[in-house]
Design an enzyme around this catalytic site. Sequence first.
Site, mmCIF file in Angstrom:
data_model
loop_
_atom_site.group_PDB
_atom_site.id
_atom_site.type_symbol
_atom_site.label_atom_id
_atom_site.label_comp_id
_atom_site.label_asym_id
_atom_site.label_seq_id
_atom_site.Cartn_x
_atom_site.Cartn_y
_atom_site.Cartn_z
ATOM 1 N N GLU B 134 -26.890 -60.784 127.827
ATOM 2 C CA GLU B 134 -26.125 -59.542 128.396
ATOM 3 C C GLU B 134 -27.146 -58.505 127.867
ATOM 4 O O GLU B 134 -27.832 -58.552 126.931
ATOM 5 C CB GLU B 134 -25.014 -59.925 127.791
ATOM 6 C CG GLU B 134 -24.060 -60.661 128.395
ATOM 7 C CD GLU B 134 -22.344 -60.930 127.885
ATOM 8 O OE1 GLU B 134 -22.329 -60.044 126.978
ATOM 9 O OE2 GLU B 134 -21.968 -61.756 128.103
ATOM 10 N N GLY B 138 -28.932 -61.084 123.340
ATOM 11 C CA GLY B 138 -30.144 -61.797 123.697
ATOM 12 C C GLY B 138 -30.025 -62.948 123.182
ATOM 13 O O GLY B 138 -29.317 -63.886 123.619
ATOM 14 N N GLU B 376 -35.584 -69.140 126.803
ATOM 15 C CA GLU B 376 -35.144 -70.233 126.297
ATOM 16 C C GLU B 376 -35.255 -70.368 124.888
ATOM 17 O O GLU B 376 -35.688 -71.244 124.281
ATOM 18 C CB GLU B 376 -35.917 -71.170 127.107
ATOM 19 C CG GLU B 376 -35.099 -72.459 127.090
ATOM 20 C CD GLU B 376 -33.987 -72.397 128.263
ATOM 21 O OE1 GLU B 376 -34.059 -71.539 128.949
ATOM 22 O OE2 GLU B 376 -33.283 -73.373 128.459
#
Lengths: 431, 399
Positions: B134, B138, B376
């Site tokens: 958002e 993070g 990721e």
Amino acid sequence: MNNMVNKAQGFGLSILTKVAGSDLLDQLKLRKFLEKSLYQSSKAGFKTLSQTQKILKSGQKIQRQRLPHQSKSLFDLNLTEEQQMTCEAMQQFASEVLYPLAHDADHHEIFPEELWQYSTDLGLNFYALPEALGGVAAEQNIVSNVLMAQQLAQGDFSLTAGLLSTFSVINAITRWGSEQVQTEYLTAFADDPHLKATFAVQEATAAFNPYQLKTKATSNGDHYLINGEKTLVMLGETADIYLVSADLNGKTEVFIVQRNNTITAQKSPAMGLKATQTVNLKFNNTPAQRLGDDDFDYTAFLDLGNLMWCAMAVGTCEAVKKYCVQYANERTAFGEPISHRQSVAFMIADMAIEIDAMQMLILNAASLAESGQDFHREAYLARLLCAEKSMKIGTDGVQILGGHGFTKEHPVERWYRDLRATAIVHSGLHA
Amino acid sequence: MNLQNPKKFKLLIDQAHEVALNVLRPISRKYDKAEHAYPKELDMLASVVDGMNQGSEGMNAGAAVNKRGDSDESNKNGVNMSTALSIVEMCYGDTGLLLSMPRQGLGNSAIAAVANDEQLQRFHGIWAAMAITEPGCGSDSAAIRTTAIKDGDDYILNGEKIFVTSGERADAVVVWATLDKKLGRAAIKSFVVPKGTPGMKIERLEHKLGIKASDTAAISFIDCRIPAANLLGHAEIDVAKSFAGVMETFDNTRPLVAAMAIGCSKASLERIKEIFKDQLDPEYNTPFLQTSNIAAQIYRMEAEWESARLLMLKAAWMADNRKPNSREASIAKAKAGRIANEITLKCVELAASIGYNEAELLEKWARDSKILDIFEGTQQIQQLIIARRELGKSSSELK
């Protein structure tokens, strides 16, 4: 145990009995590990064992020994039950025997006398000797050998190097030796557990290139003569047998030499490896036999040595990390443990990352080697990575302890000095 | 012990390699230039991949990995490894295009990992993107502010998501949202929001440094109503387990992102070895200290690359064998992410103007690789995870 002793009658019996009677085995709970290994060998090698006995008695030649390759298919990082057991036993030996001896051995620059007895008790040589000679090696166990070196080096780098030098020479003779050399030396090692051996490969040239040797060999009838000087020879003053590399008509070869009065030794202490009492050796028309046969591969001979040093570097890095984790959690600054700071914590994370990274390269090379495939590229890359990363971990280990790390109150400065050897030494050991 | 690629995946790897060279490379620069254009060439490729996946060990080009399996204890080389191996080859072709492969989104991984049987069936064959990040959060995914409020048989989503890979192209987006902000991580659940659901709006597509072929969307949710059955997994808030469950997806996906990094940097490494082939010894017979400076740098990169590749395979192998692999997944991601970035940048440096110029793809790979050390879980997040484990520290102690 009785069953095993009955089976292992005759040849090697006295040694086995001695091993079996050792208190150390019980102390270190190593008995189960050793019994298992010996049971395996007696199961598989019983027949050959008695045959060998006969041959030895009649003074005939043994047949040339070559351990068979292992075959592999799936990607597999599982350790065999035996490898697990070996690792646990070696780890325990490292923490309970090697680590407590390490500081003084380094400080006094003496390989502790009692370690020879421990080495005999552990029966290390039996792991290198083929079954036909009373050992337990039924196939090439290069992964097991590097794992063993890694676990032992968690206790101490130099002591492990010294401890594994004879073992390594037997490995090299088993892998490369001609029938003549094997007949003479493997039986000798099988007979006498106190026989000591080491390597003389390194020479005192900057950016040493193991393919360009100043030491020369010349043919002299049925044997060879060696002339030249070697350096960083571990336990060189006390060894009975040396594997010496030399240039023979422009080609690099390895020779086997018995200690005699044509060889002179000079103490040559280095930055680390102090417990191995490194010396310079001068060979002056020293009689020698060629180690290898038609299948000798000098590059693989070097690679299998380098892999052992790499594995020891990983083991010592594990010791550094463990020590730093404890220190960083206990040491407080500005009101909290220094491990709460990312600058410290990330150094430790990087140690963990690079230890795993080094280990992967070593295991890949070792696994290829024992399955009979070309492993030179993998060993080359492993040495390159281990030389850099292990030294980084060594220096970070001292850094995390700050000024305390710079003193001999803590082992990190010893590990720092020892780890520098990873990039320097060629050969010296053999998986 | 064996660290070589299993023979049974050789065909798969060879196929993926051919796809990389013959399908992806030829359009690599085209979609780097035409950012936001849909790579229509991938539709046909995706169908081929789907076909392969009908077999037992297919070419999962993206990340659709299921952790479930039989309870057989013997050594397995399964779908985690085959997926990782094919990703390496595909990213050797083009990382941005791999990320744009239809029906191979990260959302598919989440569905595979946590969906119940009914959901697995209902969402079978869709292309699912993943929406976690958002504007205000993070790496700190526990601080998610998008809300999901139960209303009868529905949930109503409100919030804003950014950095949604394929967010516009995918059939659905898996959205992370909290059932109750006060309850922290445990209340975070994932919801499947089909494309076109009223209240869901693509706000914009980002213009990026690299992986331009892959669209990155910002999506807003304003009173976006979805069926309660679209909540993946269980609806209960279990403070002890729940967030860990969500995070578990990462244990499967981090090795795959590591595989992307391995593939991307493999391309650079191979090209630089070609450029400098006269300085290199193909037999590795020159001792390291005797090599040229250029050769030494290349060998060093190769050693780093090999170690990262093997760490990635280790993490995938552990997932296949259902060994707990959080630590190894983070190690693989950390190592592969940083060496891929280092290698691709160094190759540009060594090739000098040839590397920097758009006539070669070296500069593109150096731009593409940067994201692989970020998404990721950034390098620093991986280091935190690893350090906390090594030091036995909680996230409140080692921040």
